[in-house]
Scaffold this motif. Sequence first.
Motif, short mmCIF file in Angstrom:
data_model
loop_
_atom_site.label_atom_id
_atom_site.label_comp_id
_atom_site.label_asym_id
_atom_site.label_seq_id
_atom_site.Cartn_x
_atom_site.Cartn_y
_atom_site.Cartn_z
N ALA A 62 0.83 -1.20 0.00
CA ALA A 62 0.00 0.00 0.00
C ALA A 62 0.87 1.25 0.00
N ARG A 63 0.29 2.31 -0.54
CA ARG A 63 0.94 3.63 -0.49
C ARG A 63 -0.06 4.60 0.07
N MET A 64 0.42 5.53 0.90
CA MET A 64 -0.48 6.47 1.55
C MET A 64 0.21 7.81 1.79
N ASN A 65 -0.60 8.82 2.05
CA ASN A 65 -0.12 10.08 2.58
C ASN A 65 -0.50 10.11 4.06
N ALA A 66 0.45 10.43 4.90
CA ALA A 66 0.22 10.38 6.34
C ALA A 66 0.49 11.74 6.96
N SER A 76 4.10 15.67 7.79
CA SER A 76 3.45 14.96 6.70
C SER A 76 4.48 14.20 5.89
N SER A 77 4.05 13.09 5.29
CA SER A 77 4.98 12.31 4.48
C SER A 77 4.23 11.30 3.64
N ARG A 78 4.86 10.88 2.54
CA ARG A 78 4.40 9.69 1.83
C ARG A 78 4.95 8.48 2.57
N VAL A 79 4.13 7.44 2.67
CA VAL A 79 4.54 6.22 3.37
C VAL A 79 4.17 5.01 2.54
N ASP A 80 5.09 4.10 2.39
CA ASP A 80 4.82 2.81 1.77
C ASP A 80 4.69 1.75 2.86
N MET A 81 3.69 0.90 2.74
CA MET A 81 3.45 -0.15 3.72
C MET A 81 3.47 -1.50 3.01
N LYS A 82 4.14 -2.47 3.62
CA LYS A 82 4.16 -3.84 3.10
C LYS A 82 3.91 -4.80 4.26
N ILE A 83 3.07 -5.79 4.01
CA ILE A 83 2.75 -6.78 5.05
C ILE A 83 2.79 -8.18 4.47
N VAL A 84 3.45 -9.07 5.16
CA VAL A 84 3.28 -10.51 4.95
C VAL A 84 2.47 -10.98 6.15
N LYS A 85 1.25 -11.40 5.90
CA LYS A 85 0.30 -11.64 6.97
C LYS A 85 0.86 -12.55 8.06
#
Length: 284
Positions: A62-66, A76-85
């Motif tokens: 996922a990519r988001m603005n936080a 404020s920043s752009r943030v990339d999120m990665k998850i292996v469940k």
Amino acid sequence: RGCKMKRNKQYILLLITATLILVSGCKTARKATSGREGIFKEKEVFMSSVQQKALQFQTLSARMNADLNIPGKSLSSRVDMKIVKDSVFQLSVQPFLGIEVFRMEFSIDSVKMMDRMNKRYVLESYESLKGETPVDFNYYNLQALFTNHLFLPGKQSISPEEFIQFFYVENEGLAELRTKDETGLHYTFTADNEEKLVSTLIANATGSQKLQWDYTDFQQANSQSFPMRMKAQVVSGNENKGSLTLNFNKIEPDVPVRMDFTIPSKYTRITYAQIIKALSNLSK
């Protein structure tokens, strides 16, 4: 007074700790309805439906603005999120043209933080962090908060046999599922009449300290519903001590993800307490 101030600071740091992605909870209970209005099913069926309608994934990118707001400071920043469940959860902070300045990784038993601007890192086990925050770290519960899932405090998942641990109340088109943990913290999960989880509340017994996590702007991702906007707030008494808003602009379930956390040899290792001390100065 000293104990109260310490607790207030702990809850501020809980928000910062849960949202370090930006750096280089009890409301009045609703009165239960006296009769059933036919909106909701029995608790067991309802809880199963809420679980099934939450985003199902084995990996998530996922990519988001936080946006982080604490008294006197906005970041404020752009943030990339990665998850292996149920395995590893990683956040990459990129405030400047996609250049990473901070990375954070949660695994089942530890947390890592890498501050590229100051060339330092943190590596701590959850066991060593006990007592550092008002809520014990648990990978599965944090994963649930960021992916709009129900959770049972301290547990990996909720089995049908464990539904009995939740108290079920419905009112005005919403339903609440309430439970508490061994420390006395109370958890309230609120779902709408479409059986979507719309908020999670963590609060102490008196409701004077709370973390509220709200989910809105549900959109389709691979034919599944996901909240593209999340807002977390820490409240102490009647004061808002800080908030984090996540606006997702890309969600990709079940795509290949590469999880890397290579720490350069020249980086200096510091403790969780040291980095929290530095971060807490932001709220002064």
